[in-house]
Design a protein around this motif. Structure first.
Motif, PDB file in Angstrom:
ATOM      1  N   GLY A 243       0.818  -1.204   0.000  1.00 48.88           N
ATOM      2  CA  GLY A 243       0.000   0.000   0.000  1.00 48.88           C
ATOM      3  C   GLY A 243       0.853   1.255   0.000  1.00 48.88           C
ATOM      4  O   GLY A 243       2.019   1.235  -0.415  1.00 48.88           O
ATOM      5  N   ALA A 244       0.294   2.337   0.492  1.00 52.04           N
ATOM      6  CA  ALA A 244       1.010   3.608   0.508  1.00 52.04           C
ATOM      7  C   ALA A 244       2.091   3.610   1.587  1.00 52.04           C
ATOM      8  O   ALA A 244       2.058   2.814   2.527  1.00 52.04           O
ATOM      9  CB  ALA A 244       0.031   4.751   0.738  1.00 52.04           C
ATOM     10  N   GLN A 245       3.037   4.521   1.442  1.00 50.81           N
ATOM     11  CA  GLN A 245       4.085   4.703   2.444  1.00 50.81           C
ATOM     12  C   GLN A 245       3.665   5.769   3.444  1.00 50.81           C
ATOM     13  O   GLN A 245       2.740   6.550   3.214  1.00 50.81           O
ATOM     14  CB  GLN A 245       5.395   5.097   1.773  1.00 50.81           C
ATOM     15  CG  GLN A 245       5.987   4.011   0.893  1.00 50.81           C
ATOM     16  CD  GLN A 245       7.280   4.451   0.241  1.00 50.81           C
ATOM     17  OE1 GLN A 245       7.419   5.594  -0.184  1.00 50.81           O
ATOM     18  NE2 GLN A 245       8.231   3.544   0.142  1.00 50.81           N
ATOM     19  N   ASP A 246       4.388   5.807   4.558  1.00 55.38           N
ATOM     20  CA  ASP A 246       4.069   6.757   5.620  1.00 55.38           C
ATOM     21  C   ASP A 246       4.030   8.196   5.117  1.00 55.38           C
ATOM     22  O   ASP A 246       3.111   8.954   5.422  1.00 55.38           O
ATOM     23  CB  ASP A 246       5.050   6.626   6.791  1.00 55.38           C
ATOM     24  CG  ASP A 246       6.521   6.602   6.371  1.00 55.38           C
ATOM     25  OD1 ASP A 246       6.824   6.810   5.178  1.00 55.38           O
ATOM     26  OD2 ASP A 246       7.377   6.361   7.243  1.00 55.38           O
ATOM     27  N   VAL A 247       4.997   8.593   4.303  1.00 50.72           N
ATOM     28  CA  VAL A 247       5.050   9.981   3.841  1.00 50.72           C
ATOM     29  C   VAL A 247       3.833  10.325   2.974  1.00 50.72           C
ATOM     30  O   VAL A 247       3.249  11.403   3.101  1.00 50.72           O
ATOM     31  CB  VAL A 247       6.372  10.253   3.076  1.00 50.72           C
ATOM     32  CG1 VAL A 247       6.512   9.359   1.849  1.00 50.72           C
ATOM     33  CG2 VAL A 247       6.468  11.713   2.666  1.00 50.72           C
ATOM     34  N   GLY A 248       3.426   9.400   2.105  1.00 51.82           N
ATOM     35  CA  GLY A 248       2.285   9.654   1.243  1.00 51.82           C
ATOM     36  C   GLY A 248       0.981   9.752   2.018  1.00 51.82           C
ATOM     37  O   GLY A 248       0.135  10.612   1.737  1.00 51.82           O
ATOM     38  N   LEU A 249       0.824   8.859   2.994  1.00 48.39           N
ATOM     39  CA  LEU A 249      -0.403   8.869   3.781  1.00 48.39           C
ATOM     40  C   LEU A 249      -0.488  10.110   4.660  1.00 48.39           C
ATOM     41  O   LEU A 249      -1.567  10.684   4.834  1.00 48.39           O
ATOM     42  CB  LEU A 249      -0.482   7.608   4.638  1.00 48.39           C
ATOM     43  CG  LEU A 249      -0.767   6.319   3.867  1.00 48.39           C
ATOM     44  CD1 LEU A 249      -0.679   5.115   4.790  1.00 48.39           C
ATOM     45  CD2 LEU A 249      -2.145   6.369   3.212  1.00 48.39           C
ATOM     46  N   LEU A 250       0.653  10.538   5.218  1.00 45.57           N
ATOM     47  CA  LEU A 250       0.665  11.761   6.018  1.00 45.57           C
ATOM     48  C   LEU A 250       0.305  12.971   5.172  1.00 45.57           C
ATOM     49  O   LEU A 250      -0.478  13.838   5.588  1.00 45.57           O
ATOM     50  CB  LEU A 250       2.044  11.956   6.657  1.00 45.57           C
ATOM     51  CG  LEU A 250       2.353  11.103   7.887  1.00 45.57           C
ATOM     52  CD1 LEU A 250       3.831  11.195   8.243  1.00 45.57           C
ATOM     53  CD2 LEU A 250       1.499  11.558   9.069  1.00 45.57           C
ATOM     54  N   LEU A 251       0.882  13.032   3.983  1.00 43.37           N
ATOM     55  CA  LEU A 251       0.586  14.151   3.090  1.00 43.37           C
ATOM     56  C   LEU A 251      -0.873  14.135   2.660  1.00 43.37           C
ATOM     57  O   LEU A 251      -1.552  15.173   2.671  1.00 43.37           O
ATOM     58  CB  LEU A 251       1.505  14.097   1.869  1.00 43.37           C
ATOM     59  CG  LEU A 251       1.326  15.214   0.840  1.00 43.37           C
ATOM     60  CD1 LEU A 251       1.586  16.571   1.475  1.00 43.37           C
ATOM     61  CD2 LEU A 251       2.263  14.998  -0.345  1.00 43.37           C
ATOM     62  N   GLN A 252      -1.364  12.966   2.277  1.00 43.09           N
ATOM     63  CA  GLN A 252      -2.749  12.843   1.829  1.00 43.09           C
ATOM     64  C   GLN A 252      -3.723  13.210   2.944  1.00 43.09           C
ATOM     65  O   GLN A 252      -4.672  13.981   2.747  1.00 43.09           O
ATOM     66  CB  GLN A 252      -3.009  11.415   1.354  1.00 43.09           C
ATOM     67  CG  GLN A 252      -4.429  11.168   0.854  1.00 43.09           C
ATOM     68  CD  GLN A 252      -4.653   9.718   0.462  1.00 43.09           C
ATOM     69  OE1 GLN A 252      -3.861   8.830   0.770  1.00 43.09           O
ATOM     70  NE2 GLN A 252      -5.734   9.460  -0.240  1.00 43.09           N
ATOM     71  N   GLY A 253      -3.488  12.645   4.126  1.00 45.87           N
ATOM     72  CA  GLY A 253      -4.367  12.935   5.253  1.00 45.87           C
ATOM     73  C   GLY A 253      -4.268  14.380   5.706  1.00 45.87           C
ATOM     74  O   GLY A 253      -5.277  15.024   6.038  1.00 45.87           O
ATOM     75  N   GLY A 254      -3.042  14.902   5.714  1.00 46.56           N
ATOM     76  CA  GLY A 254      -2.848  16.290   6.120  1.00 46.56           C
ATOM     77  C   GLY A 254      -3.501  17.262   5.159  1.00 46.56           C
ATOM     78  O   GLY A 254      -4.118  18.262   5.581  1.00 46.56           O
TER      79      GLY A 254
END
Length: 272
Positions: A243-254
């Motif tokens: 799935g997505a990586q931590d950086v992508g999920l943080l950016l997407q959620g943020g």
């Protein structure tokens, strides 16, 4: 003593279910492991190739993952050396992801350093996080590590590897053929056009090689295209889904949260 953490990829595959993976690229904090488990992931894709994470970071992440019951797999940098690859496995990785494979010789070398005899030539040691550092016999160590504690992921992301995919899948000790979608698409000239027949055909070719030789198929880089992933899982037989990586999920959620907050002001979205 049995291995402390089950290999969730092998366990799930034996039940004909997929194994999901959470990508770790920027966070060395072991709290991320528990977050990934609470989110429902089965395994980890700890990236040491495109990242500033260190081997010590990987060590702590792997130990925490084993204790938490979420299976840690680590991608090593290209041409990092056999010594580095062996250290990654010794420090707690339950599988090693080897990028930029260009044919059967590259694959054989990766397997040789990752597996104990008779499958490879990995050096015997003692005191492994996989067994919570408990002493075990070398016979048990070799057997359990070869079976479930050193899963070898051969990345199919070059034209050379794609052309040799059937021969690579036939190698004893090659456990998973992992498609690196972005690099593979770039090499075959379809990057950005995920629906290109040439790209879909390449994915199918990997799946067919896995089925023919009893190996597992993995797929990375396509979490943004669930429609293609559904096809790869249900038609081509992929079992390890990154799935997505931590950086992508943080950016997407943020970003979503930031836009939500701005939308609360009368007049809609406004940037400061």
């Amino acid at each position: 003593m049995a291995m402390a953490c089950p290999n969730n990829l092998l366990k799930n595959a034996s039940r004909n279910t997929i194994c999901t993976a959470f990508g770790i690229k920027i966070s060395p904090d072991t709290s991320i492991i528990h977050i990934a488990k609470a989110a429902g992931y089965d395994s980890l894709f700890i990236d040491l190739e495109h990242t500033s994470l260190t081997i010590k970071d990987a060590n702590q992440l792997c130990i925490t993952a084993i204790s938490a019951g979420i299976t840690p797999f680590v991608r090593v940098p290209h041409q990092c050396g056999f010594g580095f690859m062996q250290r990654v496995l010794d420090l707690g990785a339950m599988g090693i992801i080897v990028p930029h494979i260009h044919g059967i010789e590259d694959a054989k070398k990766a397997i040789s350093i990752s597996k104990y005899p008779p499958l490879g030539k990995r050096s015997i040691s003692a005191g492994f996080p996989h067994f919570e550092f408990a002493p075990i016999s070398t016979a048990q160590l070799s057997e359990e590590m070869n079976a479930s504690g050193s899963t070898v992921f051969i990345m199919i992301e070059t034209v050379d590897a794609l052309e040799a995919v059937d021969d690579i899948a036939a190698i004893p000790g090659c456990d998973v053929l992992l498609v690196g979608s972005n690099d593979l698409a770039s090499e075959i000239g379809t990057l950005g056009d995920w629906d290109a027949p040439k790209f879909i055909s390449a994915l199918q070719r990997v799946g067919e090689a896995c089925k023919k030789h009893g190996k597992l198929m993995g797929i990375a880089g396509l979490y943004h295209r669930p429609d293609i992933l559904k096809k790869v899982i249900n038609e081509f037989g992929a079992k390890w889904i990154v799935g997505a990586q931590d950086v992508g999920l943080l950016l997407q959620g943020g970003k979503a949260n930031s836009e939500l907050l701005r939308s609360l002001q009368d007049g809609g979205l406004k940037k400061a």
